[in-house]
Write an enzyme that holds these catalytic residues in place. Structure first.
Site, PDB file in Angstrom:
ATOM      1  N   ASP A  63       0.859  -1.175   0.000  1.00 29.26           N
ATOM      2  CA  ASP A  63       0.000   0.000   0.000  1.00 29.26           C
ATOM      3  C   ASP A  63       0.903   1.236   0.000  1.00 29.26           C
ATOM      4  O   ASP A  63       1.781   1.353   0.857  1.00 29.26           O
ATOM      5  CB  ASP A  63      -0.856  -0.048   1.274  1.00 29.26           C
ATOM      6  CG  ASP A  63      -2.029   0.900   1.202  1.00 29.26           C
ATOM      7  OD1 ASP A  63      -2.139   1.644   0.205  1.00 29.26           O
ATOM      8  OD2 ASP A  63      -2.835   0.897   2.149  1.00 29.26           O
ATOM      9  N   ASP A  91      -3.150   2.662  -5.878  1.00 26.77           N
ATOM     10  CA  ASP A  91      -2.007   2.690  -4.964  1.00 26.77           C
ATOM     11  C   ASP A  91      -1.852   1.452  -4.093  1.00 26.77           C
ATOM     12  O   ASP A  91      -1.118   1.476  -3.114  1.00 26.77           O
ATOM     13  CB  ASP A  91      -2.085   3.940  -4.087  1.00 26.77           C
ATOM     14  CG  ASP A  91      -3.315   3.927  -3.197  1.00 26.77           C
ATOM     15  OD1 ASP A  91      -4.215   3.116  -3.454  1.00 26.77           O
ATOM     16  OD2 ASP A  91      -3.389   4.737  -2.259  1.00 26.77           O
ATOM     17  N   GLU A  92      -2.548   0.370  -4.395  1.00 30.97           N
ATOM     18  CA  GLU A  92      -2.302  -0.839  -3.621  1.00 30.97           C
ATOM     19  C   GLU A  92      -2.450  -2.079  -4.488  1.00 30.97           C
ATOM     20  O   GLU A  92      -3.123  -2.061  -5.514  1.00 30.97           O
ATOM     21  CB  GLU A  92      -3.211  -0.930  -2.385  1.00 30.97           C
ATOM     22  CG  GLU A  92      -4.663  -0.732  -2.652  1.00 30.97           C
ATOM     23  CD  GLU A  92      -5.517  -0.820  -1.398  1.00 30.97           C
ATOM     24  OE1 GLU A  92      -5.170  -1.584  -0.487  1.00 30.97           O
ATOM     25  OE2 GLU A  92      -6.535  -0.137  -1.343  1.00 30.97           O
TER      26      GLU A  92
END
Lengths: 421, 372
Positions: free
Chosen positions: A44, A137-138
């Site tokens: 993350d 974003d993860e």
């Protein structure tokens, strides 16, 4: 003595130096009895949008930064400095600014973030081909069987990766490592930012027991309330409850919840997870309530969703309308239609849903989604009850070609041009 | 109210009316059947607010009056009474109950006042014509299976009846489609039907009409307006709302230029389709038809359970063609064909296929292919 790897200088040693790296003296050591046997990771990026803005403008480094849209918009990302005041993602901007009046508000530059996300993904793919992005974003990663390739265990490979992200991309990540996706995700949340947490097999049950049921994805406020009414608050409560009783409270989700409460999750890391739905939404500058005002906005959203479906060669069998009223209550309404990717067909269904909801309520947000997706080949092909469909397909294709060449505004439906208040 | 009726007559009539009553009702009165003792007999009436059925049966009325009782309860009671029994129905003055007596059985039924019972005001029904029951039954039987259950396109949830001028004569047509298949049948329009509005009769009314037509031998009187239809079948009057919507311009999807003709024995074909489709999954019921000179190969492939093929000798001499259809739909259509030999008119794997009796018939079927 357990092996520990230094997350700063990357030294992997068995020496004891008082909890510090024997070479660089850093306290950021990673060690765990099962460190070298676990391979499922959740990565993350820390305060992703804000981190990129800070990277690109060093003057922002020590200021609270909020990335988000307009006065009526919501917080997309707040940096950790801003979070100390209580600002959270998805919080309305006015509320965030009340909590943190000195915040520097930056309008999101999605293209820039996408570029950075691609860089991060490239580094991930350097570790394993099994990368399952969950959002910009993860991602989940499965590093099983990569030991010989990298001459290191997954844990050590991930430590090196985190370091490279900092050096090469200029942002930081938090990593969770465990033996399945659910626990990996849980682990990455334990130690943020710049974190690295491990949940081993041995300690799984013990680590989960005290956690609230809300850590399980899909257990939202409504399910939590229902469970709480039966005295179920923690995962340990779920674990011991007979499944039939849990079913009575939760229905079909019960089995999944119980498995997860025992730390069992057999979902594989899938590199190409097909999307479940395609949607678009917008928040207004001023609340709107009349059908006539909302209709042109709805049309434009349907065009956006249609365009995305067409680009991904997908079509949907359901249309979902989402509305948020002035008191932030969300209404969603779904209807089933023959599979389509056409803006016109989405709009027809969405319009019917919208009409029923326009009861004078002031809305601040409208969204439209297409779900129950299937391949484009199954959509919009001659339906005996819909003789116009072929013409419509050709018409939208022609408009799409024009727009590709000359921009979205070159052709518009009259409806989209209706003057806005 | 106090009447005496024969059990057989009452049972038959309750059989007609109780079926429109929904098993679950949020409006209590809609669970009830209206009973009205009049000098000329006992009148029964039931409704779900969309369809209403009334019937008058011979009865000995000692005292006129009316009340309503739970439809399914009284139907079950009368059904269980011995054959040849006499049934007496009597409302008791102040308790709001109705007493049903037969032989040594006695039932007290809770009633609701007759004044609460809704009336499906039919209004003016300017179009009137009659049809032999067999004709009307045929119009329904041949099209009913294609009615859609899709809620979004509610205008497909019924049979579209309309008249059309063809070769100097006026025809009465029935059409139904769910988008995947379409069924159309026509008969010469009866006197009085010319100029009738095109009407969509909802699925539930269609099913009720079909039941009423079983064993009917007198002509059926049909009266309609753009909003309502009323049929009188052997003393039973059924009134229904019509679907308020526009039926699609189906004529445009009926292919006229399909030049690949397949002639095949209907029963052989249906049995073969049924056999190979055993292997298909619930969700994808596609069967592939591979046509080449004089030969049809049926194939079903199901990644989970295996595959099946069967070859049939057929009359086909056009260029080879592979085309897929839903097996269920093929069987539905085969079941509706009257003759022994079916004629398929095909174009290509993506275009609608026309299916009829080889020897010509008033009915035709259009089927959308599936990808295989």
């Amino acid at each position: 003595m357990l092996a520990s790897v230094c997350r700063d200088c990357l030294l992997d040693s068995r020496q004891d130096a008082g909890g510090r790296c024997p070479r660089c003296g850093s306290p950021r050591l990673l060690s765990h009895p099962e460190r070298d046997t676990l391979a499922i990771a959740h990565v993350d990026c820390d305060a992703f949008f804000a981190a990129i803005e800070k990277r690109d403008d060093p003057a922002l480094r020590d200021k609270p930064v909020i990335v988000g849209g307009g006065k009526r918009g919501v917080v997309a990302t707040a940096c950790y400095l801003a979070r100390t005041t209580g600002v959270r993602s998805a919080m309305p901007m006015f509320k965030a600014l009340k909590l943190c009046p000195d915040a520097v508000v930056i309008k999101p530059d999605i293209e820039k973030y996408r570029r950075a996300a691609r860089d991060v993904r490239r580094l991930m793919l350097g570790m394993t081909p099994l990368v399952e992005p969950i959002s910009i974003d993860e991602a989940f990663l499965d590093l099983s069987g990569t030991e010989r390739l990298h001459h290191a265990s997954p844990a050590v490979t991930l430590v090196r990766f985190a370091r490279r992200v900092e050096d090469e991309i200029g942002i930081s990540v938090s990593i969770g490592l465990s033996h399945n996706k659910f626990l990996a995700k849980l682990a990455s949340d334990l130690d943020k930012p710049r974190g690295f947490s491990i949940i081993g097999r041995e300690e799984t049950l013990e680590r989960l027991a005290a956690l609230p049921v809300s850590v399980v994805p899909g257990i939202g406020a409504a399910a939590q309330a229902r469970l709480a009414a039966h005295g179920i608050r923690r995962l340990s409560d779920v674990r011991t409850m007979p499944l039939t009783e849990l079913m009575r409270v939760l229905g079909r989700e019960a089995g999944d919840l119980q498995r997860l409460s025992r730390g069992e999750d057999s979902r594989p890391v899938r590199p190409h997870r097909p999307p479940k739905s395609v949607s678009a939404e917008t928040t207004f500058e001023h609340d709107r309530s009349s059908f006539e005002e909302l209709q042109p906005i709805l049309w434009r959203l349907c065009e956006t969703v249609s365009w995305r479906l067409k680009r991904a060669e997908l079509a949907g069998r359901t249309v979902t309308l989402k509305l948020k009223d002035a008191a932030f209550r969300i209404r969603t309404r779904t209807t089933t239609i023959p599979p389509t990717q056409l803006a016109t067909r989405l709009f027809e269904a969405a319009q019917r849903l919208l009409k029923a909801e326009c009861d004078g309520t002031a809305f601040r947000l409208i969204g439209i989604g297409s779900g129950d997706l299937c391949g484009a080949a199954e959509a919009d092909r001659g339906d005996l009850a819909d003789p116009d469909v072929e013409r419509l397909v050709r018409r939208e294709a022609a408009v799409d070609r024009l727009r590709e060449k000359f921009g979205r505004d070159v052709v518009q439906r009259g409806l989209a041009l209706r003057p806005q208040r | 109210m106090k009447v005496t009726v024969e059990r057989a007559a009452l049972l038959r009539s309750l059989g007609h009316v109780h079926r429109v009553v929904e098993r679950r009702n949020t409006i209590p009165i809609l669970s009830n059947v209206l009973l009205r003792g009049e000098d000329d007999g006992l009148r029964l009436k039931a409704t779900d607010l969309d369809v209403e059925v009334t019937e008058t049966i011979a009865a000995d009325t000692l005292q006129t009056g009316a009340t309503t009782v739970p439809a399914h309860v009284i139907y079950d009671i009368v059904r269980k009474l011995p054959e040849g029994a006499q049934v007496s129905l009597e409302t008791t003055g102040d308790t709001g109950q109705m007493q049903l007596r037969s032989g040594r059985s006695r039932f007290m039924l809770q009633t609701l006042p007759e004044s609460d019972f809704p009336d499906l005001a039919a209004g003016e029904l300017p179009v009137r014509f009659t049809l032999p029951p067999a004709e009307l039954k045929r119009l329904i039987d041949k099209t009913q299976f294609a009615i859609s259950t899709e809620e979004t396109r509610y205008y497909l949830n019924g049979i579209y009846f309309h008249t059309i001028a063809a070769q100097g004569a006026t025809m009465l047509r029935a059409v139904a489609t769910d988008g995947h298949r379409l069924a159309r049948i026509e008969i010469p329009a009866p006197e009085g039907a010319d100029g009738m509005p095109g009407v969509i009769v909802p699925r539930k009314a269609v099913a009720e009409i079909q039941k009423l037509l079983e064993g009917a031998d007198q002509d059926v009187l049909i009266e309609l307006s753009p909003a309502k239809i009323r049929l009188t079948v052997a003393g039973v009057v059924l009134t229904s709302k019509l679907i308020d919507g526009t039926f699609p311009d189906y004529q445009r999807v009926i292919p006229t230029a399909n030049d690949k003709h397949l002639i095949i024995d209907r029963d052989d074909f249906a049995r073969a389709v049924d056999r190979v489709s055993t292997i298909s999954s619930e969700r994808g019921r596609a069967v592939k038809l591979s046509l080449s000179d004089g030969k049809l190969t049926l194939t079903v492939t199901n990644p989970d359970s295996g595959s099946a093929t069967e070859e049939l000798e057929v009359d086909y001499d056009a260029t080879p063609l592979d085309i897929g259809f839903n097996a269920r739909y093929l069987l539905d259509i085969a079941a509706q064909l009257d003759g022994d030999t079916a004629l398929f008119k095909l174009a290509d794997p993506g275009s609608p296929t026309l299916i009829q009796d080889r020897d010509g018939s008033a009915a035709l079927y259009v089927l959308m292919p599936m990808r295989v």
